[in-house]
Design a protein around this motif. Structure first.
Motif, PDB file in Angstrom:
ATOM      1  N   ALA A   1       0.901  -1.114   0.086  1.00 45.92           N
ATOM      2  CA  ALA A   1      -0.010  -0.014  -0.103  1.00 45.92           C
ATOM      3  C   ALA A   1       0.852   1.307   0.001  1.00 45.92           C
ATOM      4  O   ALA A   1       0.388   2.312  -0.507  1.00 45.92           O
ATOM      5  N   ALA A   2       1.911   1.260   0.727  1.00 46.43           N
ATOM      6  CA  ALA A   2       2.940   2.362   0.714  1.00 46.43           C
ATOM      7  C   ALA A   2       3.515   2.663  -0.451  1.00 46.43           C
ATOM      8  O   ALA A   2       3.503   3.646  -1.107  1.00 46.43           O
ATOM      9  N   ASN A   3       4.055   1.626  -1.131  1.00 48.05           N
ATOM     10  CA  ASN A   3       4.693   1.492  -2.627  1.00 48.05           C
ATOM     11  C   ASN A   3       3.543   2.060  -3.771  1.00 48.05           C
ATOM     12  O   ASN A   3       4.017   2.941  -4.372  1.00 48.05           O
ATOM     13  N   LEU A   4       2.384   1.554  -3.432  1.00 47.89           N
ATOM     14  CA  LEU A   4       1.316   1.820  -4.451  1.00 47.89           C
ATOM     15  C   LEU A   4       0.834   3.436  -4.247  1.00 47.89           C
ATOM     16  O   LEU A   4       0.244   3.976  -5.006  1.00 47.89           O
ATOM     17  N   SER A   5       1.030   3.891  -3.083  1.00 53.19           N
ATOM     18  CA  SER A   5       0.423   5.299  -2.714  1.00 53.19           C
ATOM     19  C   SER A   5       0.844   6.466  -3.653  1.00 53.19           C
ATOM     20  O   SER A   5       0.222   7.638  -3.579  1.00 53.19           O
ATOM     21  N   ALA A   6       2.215   6.260  -4.116  1.00 55.91           N
ATOM     22  CA  ALA A   6       2.601   7.373  -4.925  1.00 55.91           C
ATOM     23  C   ALA A   6       1.628   7.471  -5.908  1.00 55.91           C
ATOM     24  O   ALA A   6       1.670   8.478  -6.755  1.00 55.91           O
ATOM     25  N   LEU A   7       1.249   6.436  -6.462  1.00 56.41           N
ATOM     26  CA  LEU A   7       0.528   6.375  -7.806  1.00 56.41           C
ATOM     27  C   LEU A   7      -1.260   6.611  -7.368  1.00 56.41           C
ATOM     28  O   LEU A   7      -1.886   7.239  -8.052  1.00 56.41           O
ATOM     29  N   THR A   8      -1.709   6.043  -6.353  1.00 56.97           N
ATOM     30  CA  THR A   8      -2.975   5.969  -5.860  1.00 56.97           C
ATOM     31  C   THR A   8      -3.448   7.307  -5.072  1.00 56.97           C
ATOM     32  O   THR A   8      -4.764   7.493  -4.723  1.00 56.97           O
ATOM     33  N   GLY A   9      -2.335   7.801  -4.306  1.00 55.93           N
ATOM     34  CA  GLY A   9      -2.713   8.641  -3.387  1.00 55.93           C
ATOM     35  C   GLY A   9      -3.120   7.888  -2.024  1.00 55.93           C
ATOM     36  O   GLY A   9      -2.899   6.715  -2.137  1.00 55.93           O
ATOM     37  N   PRO A  10      -3.271   8.552  -0.906  1.00 55.48           N
ATOM     38  CA  PRO A  10      -3.714   7.776   0.285  1.00 55.48           C
ATOM     39  C   PRO A  10      -4.914   6.917  -0.153  1.00 55.48           C
ATOM     40  O   PRO A  10      -5.986   7.304  -0.554  1.00 55.48           O
ATOM     41  N   THR A  11      -4.834   5.664   0.352  1.00 49.98           N
ATOM     42  CA  THR A  11      -5.909   4.760   0.171  1.00 49.98           C
ATOM     43  C   THR A  11      -6.428   4.163   1.918  1.00 49.98           C
ATOM     44  O   THR A  11      -5.304   4.389   2.746  1.00 49.98           O
ATOM     45  N   ARG A  12      -7.355   3.509   1.925  1.00 50.82           N
ATOM     46  CA  ARG A  12      -7.533   2.794   3.123  1.00 50.82           C
ATOM     47  C   ARG A  12      -7.034   1.423   3.003  1.00 50.82           C
ATOM     48  O   ARG A  12      -6.863   0.903   1.661  1.00 50.82           O
ATOM     49  N   THR A  13      -7.098   0.769   3.942  1.00 54.66           N
ATOM     50  CA  THR A  13      -6.203  -0.905   3.931  1.00 54.66           C
ATOM     51  C   THR A  13      -7.574  -1.568   4.629  1.00 54.66           C
ATOM     52  O   THR A  13      -8.064  -1.308   5.464  1.00 54.66           O
ATOM     53  N   SER A  14      -7.129  -3.046   4.174  1.00 59.81           N
ATOM     54  CA  SER A  14      -8.147  -4.046   4.707  1.00 59.81           C
ATOM     55  C   SER A  14      -7.504  -5.309   4.800  1.00 59.81           C
ATOM     56  O   SER A  14      -6.984  -5.643   3.873  1.00 59.81           O
ATOM     57  N   LEU A  15      -7.847  -5.898   5.902  1.00 64.18           N
ATOM     58  CA  LEU A  15      -6.992  -7.325   5.976  1.00 64.18           C
ATOM     59  C   LEU A  15      -7.791  -8.588   6.676  1.00 64.18           C
ATOM     60  O   LEU A  15      -7.761  -9.419   6.149  1.00 64.18           O
ATOM     61  N   ALA A  16      -8.680  -7.959   7.564  1.00 62.09           N
ATOM     62  CA  ALA A  16      -8.909  -9.019   8.517  1.00 62.09           C
ATOM     63  C   ALA A  16     -10.400  -9.582   8.222  1.00 62.09           C
ATOM     64  O   ALA A  16     -11.330  -8.899   7.954  1.00 62.09           O
ATOM     65  N   ASN A  17     -10.469 -10.710   8.071  1.00 60.15           N
ATOM     66  CA  ASN A  17     -11.823 -11.427   8.167  1.00 60.15           C
ATOM     67  C   ASN A  17     -12.257 -11.620   9.649  1.00 60.15           C
ATOM     68  O   ASN A  17     -11.878 -11.069  10.426  1.00 60.15           O
ATOM     69  N   SER A  18     -13.493 -12.363   9.936  1.00 60.14           N
ATOM     70  CA  SER A  18     -13.898 -12.461  11.363  1.00 60.14           C
ATOM     71  C   SER A  18     -12.449 -12.828  12.421  1.00 60.14           C
ATOM     72  O   SER A  18     -12.417 -12.251  13.277  1.00 60.14           O
ATOM     73  N   ALA A  19     -11.777 -13.909  11.898  1.00 58.90           N
ATOM     74  CA  ALA A  19     -10.911 -14.278  12.709  1.00 58.90           C
ATOM     75  C   ALA A  19      -9.624 -13.215  13.108  1.00 58.90           C
ATOM     76  O   ALA A  19      -9.158 -12.981  14.102  1.00 58.90           O
ATOM     77  N   GLY A  20      -9.496 -12.565  11.861  1.00 59.39           N
ATOM     78  CA  GLY A  20      -8.713 -11.668  11.879  1.00 59.39           C
ATOM     79  C   GLY A  20      -9.058 -10.516  12.930  1.00 59.39           C
ATOM     80  O   GLY A  20      -7.834  -9.691  13.695  1.00 59.39           O
ATOM     81  N   VAL A  21     -10.221 -10.259  13.073  1.00 55.42           N
ATOM     82  CA  VAL A  21     -10.781  -9.250  14.169  1.00 55.42           C
ATOM     83  C   VAL A  21     -10.227  -9.513  15.554  1.00 55.42           C
ATOM     84  O   VAL A  21      -9.689  -8.514  16.274  1.00 55.42           O
ATOM     85  N   PHE A  22     -10.137 -10.683  15.679  1.00 52.05           N
ATOM     86  CA  PHE A  22      -9.611 -11.242  17.306  1.00 52.05           C
ATOM     87  C   PHE A  22      -8.117 -11.323  17.327  1.00 52.05           C
ATOM     88  O   PHE A  22      -7.483 -11.486  18.360  1.00 52.05           O
ATOM     89  N   LEU A  23      -7.337 -10.922  16.191  1.00 52.22           N
ATOM     90  CA  LEU A  23      -5.879 -10.744  16.173  1.00 52.22           C
ATOM     91  C   LEU A  23      -5.440  -9.387  16.923  1.00 52.22           C
ATOM     92  O   LEU A  23      -4.339  -9.196  17.136  1.00 52.22           O
ATOM     93  N   GLY A  24      -6.575  -8.629  17.067  1.00 44.64           N
ATOM     94  CA  GLY A  24      -6.240  -7.173  17.752  1.00 44.64           C
ATOM     95  C   GLY A  24      -6.133  -6.253  16.696  1.00 44.64           C
ATOM     96  O   GLY A  24      -6.315  -6.207  15.764  1.00 44.64           O
ATOM     97  N   PRO A  25      -5.876  -4.892  17.551  1.00 43.20           N
ATOM     98  CA  PRO A  25      -6.150  -3.701  16.863  1.00 43.20           C
ATOM     99  C   PRO A  25      -5.100  -3.492  15.731  1.00 43.20           C
ATOM    100  O   PRO A  25      -5.181  -2.974  14.698  1.00 43.20           O
ATOM    101  N   ASP A  26      -3.549  -4.278  15.738  1.00 44.66           N
ATOM    102  CA  ASP A  26      -3.068  -4.088  14.764  1.00 44.66           C
ATOM    103  C   ASP A  26      -3.194  -4.453  13.225  1.00 44.66           C
ATOM    104  O   ASP A  26      -2.993  -4.211  12.235  1.00 44.66           O
ATOM    105  N   PHE A  27      -4.568  -5.548  13.181  1.00 47.97           N
ATOM    106  CA  PHE A  27      -4.955  -6.105  12.272  1.00 47.97           C
ATOM    107  C   PHE A  27      -6.407  -5.398  11.589  1.00 47.97           C
ATOM    108  O   PHE A  27      -6.939  -5.788  10.567  1.00 47.97           O
ATOM    109  N   HIS A  28      -7.008  -4.506  12.388  1.00 50.95           N
ATOM    110  CA  HIS A  28      -8.160  -3.971  12.184  1.00 50.95           C
ATOM    111  C   HIS A  28      -8.186  -2.977  10.879  1.00 50.95           C
ATOM    112  O   HIS A  28      -8.901  -2.962  10.135  1.00 50.95           O
ATOM    113  N   LEU A  29      -6.888  -2.055  10.620  1.00 54.94           N
ATOM    114  CA  LEU A  29      -6.787  -1.186   9.632  1.00 54.94           C
ATOM    115  C   LEU A  29      -7.905  -0.551   9.639  1.00 54.94           C
ATOM    116  O   LEU A  29      -8.593  -0.140  10.499  1.00 54.94           O
TER     117      LEU A  29
END
Ligand SMILES: *Cc1c(COP(=O)(O)O)cnc(C)c1O
Length: 386
Positions: free
Chosen positions: A194-222
């Motif tokens: 996302a950081a590399n692409l941001s030169a082209l896209t401008g700032p974007t939002r990011t998304s990673l967690a499915n249900s189980a990912g939510v329970f991995l904690g705030p670092d994964f919520h994005l």
């Protein structure tokens, strides 16, 4: 829970009760676990078999703004029910689905440079088209731009001409195992891309967690989480006490009760042998209805735990093999007055969940839900509806 005293049409053998209040509770619970993120909900495969046409508007009414479907056809079918929400198409566009995506204001996930090129051509000159999600593969090797494709994109900037990337996403392979080093690795790869692409896209939002990912904690919520199974009540981390509220109750009607007082066998393959006086009830549900055949006794030396059904609080284990339309349960431990033809038996519910049935059958709760058949009469409960 007893089958609610709703009018069940004559001739119906089984009833699936879907609790919309429990779905709302689970949505709010996921939101409370990820307070800084938006909670989007996966409604692919007809909301995991539970009925997207009813569930999606119910979620939209309590503030869910983003829904994830697998195919453009799923998204297009839901558009009238949730007109003012974002519907994201996980499988992305192909040559034949792009007109549908544009017509129904769907948001495509771009999973490869080929999809990007196709979409750029299709969307050219159509200002009404939505922004896109860009999916980078960080460890699933399924969908998404690989590392080489991301690098190529960073140097070949014209490919993103006229395209508004709103979210850069990826998908976790081992989210249900908090100790897996894959989780942090995938997060780093997503954020680097996302950081590399941001030169082209401008700032974007990011998304990673499915249900189980939510329970991995705030670092994964994005910025936005994509929750499915937890919303539908599955216990994705296999916790002793599930944090999610039970959403479905499945009931099947007793067709016949048989007193057996001499040695006999039950079902195909004679895999269950009755040794002592017993009462066997035959229920109007089988593997054609998604009661997995693997949950029954496959051989007469099969020693796996038995699936269990309930009448009130009395257990009635599944005996013998599961047939296409029928299931046999031992109701010897159930008061005779309760185990009568016409009575409904709880197959999935508070006592024995979809996850429990999956355990017995050697699969996951997701498969139990998505295989629930079309013969079940679906009843949606909410607030004062019962
Ligand atoms: C199905 C899916 C989800 C939802 O996963 P759950 O485990 O059901 O929460 C999220 N993201 C992607 C890409 C998916 O395919």
């Amino acid at each position: 829970m007893r089958l609610p005293d709703t009018k069940i049409p004559p001739g119906v053998g089984s009833v699936l009760v879907v609790d919309l209040d429990a779905i709302a509770h689970n949505f709010r619970h996921i939101q409370s676990l990820a307070p800084t993120a938006e909670v989007g909900v996966s409604i692919k495969a007809d909301a995991y078999g539970l009925g997207a046409a009813t569930i999606a508007p119910a979620l939209a009414a309590i503030g869910c703004q983003t829904f994830f479907a697998a195919t453009a056809a799923e998204g297009a079918a839901l558009r009238p029910a949730i007109p003012d929400t974002e519907i994201v198409i996980l499988n992305g566009p192909d040559a034949v689905s792009t007109p549908l995506i544009i017509e129904h204001r769907l948001t495509p996930v771009i999973n490869s440079l080929a999809q990007l090129d196709m979409w750029r051509t299709a969307a050219a000159g159509k200002p009404q088209t939505n922004a896109v999600y860009l999916h980078v593969d960080t460890g699933m090797s399924r969908l998404g731009l690989g590392e080489a494709e991301v690098s190529l994109l960073c140097t070949d900037t014209a490919r993103l001409d006229g395209i508004d990337v709103s979210v850069v996403m990826s998908h976790l392979a081992c989210a249900d195992d908090p100790s897996s080093p894959m989780n942090a690795r995938q997060r780093e790869r997503l954020l680097a891309a996302a950081a590399n692409l941001s030169a082209l896209t401008g700032p974007t939002r990011t998304s990673l967690a499915n249900s189980a990912g939510v329970f991995l904690g705030p670092d994964f919520h994005l910025d936005i989480v994509r929750a499915g199974a937890s919303i539908y009540g599955l216990n994705v981390l296999n916790q002793k006490l599930s944090l999610m509220r039970q959403v479905i109750h499945l009931y099947a009607k007793i067709l016949q009760v048989r007193e057996v007082d001499k040695p006999a066998t039950v079902g195909y393959g004679a895999t269950h042998r009755i040794a002592r006086p017993s009462r066997i009830a035959t229920l109007a549900t089988g593997y054609a209805d998604g009661y997995l055949r693997a949950a029954g006794r496959l051989t007469d030396h099969d020693t796996r735990p038995l699936a269990t059904t309930f009448i009130d609080d009395a257990a009635a284990p599944v005996v013998g093999r599961v047939s296409m339309d029928l299931l046999t349960v031992d109701v010897s431990g159930v008061p005779a007055a309760a185990a009568q033809p016409g009575a409904f038996v709880e197959l999935i519910g508070d006592h024995f969940s979809a996850d429990d049935l999956a355990d017995v059958a050697g699969t996951i709760g997701y498969e139990v839900l998505t295989r629930l058949g079309q013969r079940h009469r679906r009843i949606y409960r909410s607030g004062d509806s019962d």
